[in-house]
Structure formats: C-alpha cells, structure tokens
Design an enzyme around this catalytic site. Structure first.
Site, PDB file in Angstrom:
ATOM      1  N   LYS A 153      35.511  41.250  26.437  1.00 38.64           N
ATOM      2  CA  LYS A 153      35.962  42.109  27.530  1.00 38.64           C
ATOM      3  C   LYS A 153      35.603  43.558  27.209  1.00 38.64           C
ATOM      4  CE  LYS A 153      38.270  39.133  30.205  1.00 38.64           C
ATOM      5  NZ  LYS A 153      38.019  38.957  31.651  1.00 38.64           N
ATOM      6  N   LYS A 250      37.317  30.608  40.095  1.00 38.88           N
ATOM      7  CA  LYS A 250      38.684  30.556  39.583  1.00 38.88           C
ATOM      8  C   LYS A 250      39.513  29.708  40.539  1.00 38.88           C
ATOM      9  CE  LYS A 250      37.983  33.619  36.232  1.00 38.88           C
ATOM     10  NZ  LYS A 250      38.510  34.989  36.304  1.00 38.88           N
TER      11      LYS A 250
END
Length: 336
Positions: A153, A250
C-alpha cells in the site's frame, strides 16, 4: 427461511493504513440464513469510503426481514434478483448473497466451485498486504510474514523509495496499490522504476473518476494497471476495458458472488485480467472468495490473515499459499 444478524468487531494484528485512512479494528456484519436444517453464512464489512456501517446495513435488512424470510428460496440467482428489487445497498446484498450461496451448497452437499463446474486443482496464490507505515515497520511486517507475493500500500511522496527499501529484504513479487493517491504523470513516471524493482502491476493509482488520466496511463505505463475503486458494479466492467488492463472485483461492492461471477465472465470476454479482492473480511468472506479462485488470474484474500482473532472456520490458507478447501457444501463455513 430465518435470518440472524450479528455484529463482530475484528481486531487487526497491526494498524492498517492506506492513503486515505487507518484503523485497528474492522466492524463486520455476519448474516446467517437457516432453511431445511442447514445454515449458510455471509459477511460484509463496514467501509467509511462508501459510507457503510454495520448499523446502516442491519437497518436495511430489518426493513425487509419479513419479505426475505417469506421468500421461496430455490437458488441464489433468483434470491439475488429479489434483493436487488428491494433496493438494498450492495454491501447488505453481499452478506445475504454469500449466505444464500453457502446455504445452497450445503443443501446440495457440494462446494460452490463444484456446483459451478470449475476445477480447483490450479489457482493463483493470494498476495499478503503490507499496509502503509514507516519503512521500518513495513519491513518488520514482511519479516513477520514471509510470503511469495506482497501487495504494498502506497500513496506518499516517497513511494518509489519505500519499494526500493522493501526490495532489499525479499525476492517476493510486489504489487503496488496507491488507492487513488497518484496523478497520471506520477504513475507514468513511477512505472518503469517500479518495474525494475520487481513490481508486477499497479492497482488503482488514480482517482476513481479520472478516466482521462487513466487513458493516458493505459497508453504510456510500462506496467499493467488494475481497476479497483473504478470498478464497483457489473456495468463498470465495459468502461474499465478501455482504461485498464484488468479489474479487481470486491464482493461487498458489487453485491456478492452472484454478480461477481457475471463480472468475471464479461471481463474475460473483454480480455481483461481478473482479480478478486477482500475488504478485511473474516474467514466467512474469505471462504466465499476462495470458491472463485479457479476462475481468476490474481487474488487478494488475505483478510483473515490480517486478524488477531478469527471468528469462523472454512477455507485454510497454508504458509506456502496452498488453499485447503472444506469438504462440506457451499463455502464450507461454520462460526466458532
């Protein structure tokens, strides 16, 4: 059919940070559907970016509880269409759809991947996510969890430096997720440097609605780019095909396994790479994702691995990335 709804506050092993937020706990809604002596389980986690909380999801379901419990359940597809007609949020629909699929498989006594006629002898290994932190702490997280693929990230003004330092400590494949924090110019400039550092692809570098910027990136980036925040529901797949090399689906955002399977099919028709990602779910949500992995190019289903304590049994991910599928039907979920 009987519904039960329960809130869990899932403690994380480490503070989890991305470019726009940090948290130490993850609120999660677990829904169970009971029918014919079988119970199916589903999950949806709260998410501040999409303004979703446990309370908002629970309220939606309670408003139509009587209609849901009175629904003549035969298969997940018809049930999903019914839920959409009730105008529930996709997050609430996801929890119910996952529970319905788990229930359906348990009634039939078959795992979902088998019901879908997919072969689970070959599948991608999940990445393990290293949240944004000081370089020292990010290195410590990697050392704590040796893994063949890391998702890193990012979203700072020192992103290439971070990856360069992390590379000194592992030969693992890197994937980079900037969570909408970069500009098109930064992405194009960073891509060759990151490629040289063993980065496989970039996930959602630009803001979700920056389609002009993504068009420039698509033509000039030396690394493939995967859509996440730009790909939420089924109708987004077509547009993403013009601006990305692949999509990250997702389940919570699209509304569960039922629409995700259609998105996978359409993405493949459009020659897009396909990934399914998680939203820090427990083994309830991860076991549902795992049923899809024979159909995927990449998968990010490390949610339960990031928790201090899990709440369910189901799919097991071993240290080498191998997935052990439950022998019970559906997604094979049981609550602890």
């Amino acid at each position: 059919m009987k519904i039960k709804i329960k809130k869990y506050v899932l403690p994380l092993k480490h503070t989890f940070s991305i470019s726009r937020e940090s948290h130490d706990f993850q609120d999660s809604m677990i829904v169970s559907l009971e029918l014919d002596g079988k119970t199916g389980y589903g999950e949806a986690t709260s998410n501040p970016y999409y303004k979703i909380t446990f309370e908002t999801m629970k309220a939606e379901i309670e408003n139509v509880r009587e209609e849901i419990e009175g629904f003549n359940f035969k298969d997940p597809e018809a049930f999903h269409a019914f839920l959409v007609s009730k105008k529930l949020s996709n997050f609430a629909i996801c929890a119910l759809d996952l529970a319905a699929n788990d229930l359906y498989g348990k009634i039939l006594g078959k795992p979902l991947y088998e019901i879908w006629n997919t072969d689970n002898s070959s599948y991608p290994i999940t990445n393990y996510t290293i949240g944004l932190d000081s370089i020292e702490k990010m290195v410590d997280k990697m050392k704590e969890m040796p893994w063949p693929i890391y998702k890193i990230k990012l979203g700072t003004d020192k992103d290439v430096e971070i990856v360069r330092e992390l590379r000194k400590h592992t030969d693992a494949i890197f994937r980079v997720d900037a969570n909408c924090a970069w500009t098109a110019e930064e992405t194009i400039a960073n891509a060759p440097l990151l490629k040289d550092l063993g980065v496989e692809f970039l996930e959602q570098p630009l803001k979700a609605d920056d389609w002009t910027g993504m068009e420039a990136v698509m033509h000039q980036s030396v690394l493939p780019v995967i859509a996440d925040e730009s790909c939420i529901v089924e109708s987004d797949v077509e547009k993403c095909a013009l601006h990305f090399n692949g999509i990250n689906i997702k389940l919570t955002k699209c509304g569960g396994l039922t629409p995700a399977r259609r998105m996978i099919k359409r993405a493949k028709e459009l020659n897009l790479q396909v990934m399914v990602g998680c939203m820090t779910e427990s083994t309830v949500g991860i076991s549902a994702i795992a049923q899809l992995i024979p159909q995927l190019d990449y998968v990010d289903m490390d949610g339960a691995m990031l928790l201090k304590e899990d709440i369910a049994d189901g799919v097991i991910i071993e240290d080498n990335g191998k997935v052990i599928f439950p022998t019970s039907g559906g997604s094979g979920i049981s609550l602890r």
